[in-house]
Scaffold this motif. Structure first.
Motif, mmCIF file in Angstrom:
data_model
loop_
_atom_site.group_PDB
_atom_site.id
_atom_site.type_symbol
_atom_site.label_atom_id
_atom_site.label_comp_id
_atom_site.label_asym_id
_atom_site.label_seq_id
_atom_site.Cartn_x
_atom_site.Cartn_y
_atom_site.Cartn_z
ATOM 1 N N ILE A 82 1.063 -1.258 -0.232
ATOM 2 C CA ILE A 82 0.404 -0.539 -0.147
ATOM 3 C C ILE A 82 1.273 1.107 0.044
ATOM 4 N N ILE A 83 0.892 1.885 -1.345
ATOM 5 C CA ILE A 83 1.299 3.218 -0.965
ATOM 6 C C ILE A 83 0.605 4.634 -1.195
ATOM 7 N N LEU A 84 1.178 5.339 -0.014
ATOM 8 C CA LEU A 84 0.093 6.625 0.596
ATOM 9 C C LEU A 84 0.791 7.738 -0.139
ATOM 10 N N LYS A 85 0.335 8.502 -1.285
ATOM 11 C CA LYS A 85 0.541 9.671 -2.153
ATOM 12 C C LYS A 85 0.115 10.767 -2.131
ATOM 13 N N LYS A 86 0.695 12.565 -1.444
ATOM 14 C CA LYS A 86 -0.279 13.248 -1.110
ATOM 15 C C LYS A 86 -0.924 13.773 -2.701
ATOM 16 N N TYR A 87 -2.215 13.678 -1.994
ATOM 17 C CA TYR A 87 -3.192 13.863 -4.021
ATOM 18 C C TYR A 87 -3.062 15.460 -4.294
ATOM 19 N N SER A 88 -2.350 15.609 -5.157
ATOM 20 C CA SER A 88 -2.762 17.161 -5.949
ATOM 21 C C SER A 88 -3.649 17.010 -7.730
ATOM 22 N N TYR A 89 -4.258 18.068 -6.983
ATOM 23 C CA TYR A 89 -5.516 18.425 -8.028
ATOM 24 C C TYR A 89 -5.252 18.368 -9.679
ATOM 25 N N LEU A 90 -3.585 19.340 -9.451
ATOM 26 C CA LEU A 90 -2.811 19.511 -10.994
ATOM 27 C C LEU A 90 -2.060 18.286 -11.702
ATOM 28 N N ASN A 91 -1.794 17.067 -10.732
ATOM 29 C CA ASN A 91 -0.996 16.497 -11.282
ATOM 30 C C ASN A 91 -1.666 15.810 -12.708
ATOM 31 N N ASP A 92 -2.871 15.826 -12.494
ATOM 32 C CA ASP A 92 -3.368 15.271 -14.582
ATOM 33 C C ASP A 92 -3.521 16.214 -15.182
ATOM 34 N N GLU A 93 -3.129 17.042 -14.971
ATOM 35 C CA GLU A 93 -3.719 18.768 -15.779
ATOM 36 C C GLU A 93 -2.508 18.889 -16.190
ATOM 37 N N LYS A 94 -1.326 18.315 -16.595
ATOM 38 C CA LYS A 94 0.256 19.064 -16.322
ATOM 39 C C LYS A 94 0.311 19.518 -18.285
ATOM 40 N N GLU A 95 -0.561 18.785 -18.840
ATOM 41 C CA GLU A 95 -0.621 19.584 -20.660
ATOM 42 C C GLU A 95 -0.952 20.716 -20.770
ATOM 43 N N MET A 96 -2.191 21.038 -20.152
ATOM 44 C CA MET A 96 -3.214 21.862 -20.009
ATOM 45 C C MET A 96 -1.609 22.971 -18.718
ATOM 46 N N LEU A 97 -1.725 22.479 -18.056
ATOM 47 C CA LEU A 97 -1.164 23.971 -17.363
ATOM 48 C C LEU A 97 0.126 24.336 -18.348
ATOM 49 N N THR A 98 1.065 23.556 -18.850
ATOM 50 C CA THR A 98 1.621 23.692 -20.023
ATOM 51 C C THR A 98 1.364 25.177 -21.184
ATOM 52 N N ARG A 99 0.572 24.681 -21.586
ATOM 53 C CA ARG A 99 -0.634 25.360 -22.680
ATOM 54 C C ARG A 99 -0.887 26.618 -21.775
ATOM 55 N N MET A 100 -1.869 26.870 -20.476
ATOM 56 C CA MET A 100 -1.448 27.929 -19.688
ATOM 57 C C MET A 100 -0.293 28.347 -19.815
ATOM 58 N N VAL A 101 1.407 28.115 -19.188
ATOM 59 C CA VAL A 101 2.471 28.877 -19.004
ATOM 60 C C VAL A 101 2.513 29.221 -19.801
ATOM 61 N N ASN A 102 2.740 28.966 -21.169
ATOM 62 C CA ASN A 102 3.206 29.444 -22.656
ATOM 63 C C ASN A 102 2.595 30.110 -22.878
ATOM 64 N N THR A 103 0.517 30.244 -22.575
ATOM 65 C CA THR A 103 0.237 31.349 -23.684
ATOM 66 C C THR A 103 0.577 33.029 -22.295
ATOM 67 N N LEU A 104 0.612 32.196 -20.974
ATOM 68 C CA LEU A 104 1.003 33.718 -20.150
ATOM 69 C C LEU A 104 2.599 34.157 -21.145
ATOM 70 N N LYS A 105 2.965 33.706 -20.875
ATOM 71 C CA LYS A 105 4.694 34.486 -22.273
ATOM 72 C C LYS A 105 4.466 34.553 -23.429
#
Length: 169
Positions: A44-67
């Motif tokens: 059994i492995i425990l990991k601190k959950y991050s809502y954004l872990n599955d959203e890296k592609e979207m985050l990359t697009r947002m970062v590029n847009t802000l740039k």
């Protein structure tokens, strides 16, 4: 996997206390979500959950847009990852910027060294993404050209608010 030497018992309600030392090292606090995984070896492995872990592609697009919009450097910092520059890791950031990024309000900085791998100093702003009182990550905008303009800050603020709304319950 590394053994800690710490052993805990389940109580009669099936609860398990995560030791204070582990919570401190991994910056876990009351209200954080924990994700459970089971390996093929029944571990059994425990990991601190991050809502954004599955959203890296979207985050990359947002970062590029802000740039593009702000014409300055932009990173998005998660707990254990930085999106926007494949050469920079969280351990490469100075403790001063790491502390400021974890704030729950927008923060400006001036003449601050951001990365351990360079002595360059930058000015910029940090826009955290807060949803349901939880810090999910932060946009970091920075430049060697001096403080950010009002329009650059407004773009980052809007992007941060938009992302937070996507994850509110």
């Amino acid at each position: 996997m590394k053994a800690t030497g710490i052993v805990r018992r389940l109580d009669d309600l099936g609860r398990l206390v995560i030791p204070k030392e582990i919570r401190r090292i991994y910056r876990m606090k009351e209200g954080d979500s924990i994700e459970f995984f089971v390996s093929e070896h029944s571990e059994i492995i425990l990991k601190k959950y991050s809502y954004l872990n599955d959203e890296k592609e979207m985050l990359t697009r947002m970062v590029n847009t802000l740039k593009e919009v702000t014409k300055c450097e932009v990173l998005f910092l998660l707990e254990d990852e930085i999106i926007g520059n494949d050469n920079i890791l969280p351990d490469d950031c100075t403790s001063e910027i790491t502390h400021q990024v974890r704030q729950y309000h927008p923060t400006d900085f001036d003449s601050l060294r951001l990365f351990l791998i360079s002595n360059d100093v930058y000015s910029g702003s940090i826009y955290p993404v807060i949803a349901d009182s939880h810090w999910l990550g932060a946009f970091l905008l920075y430049s060697k050209q001096g403080p950010l303009s009002t329009s650059q800050k407004a773009a980052a603020s809007i992007m941060s608010a938009y992302l937070a709304k996507q994850f509110e319950h």
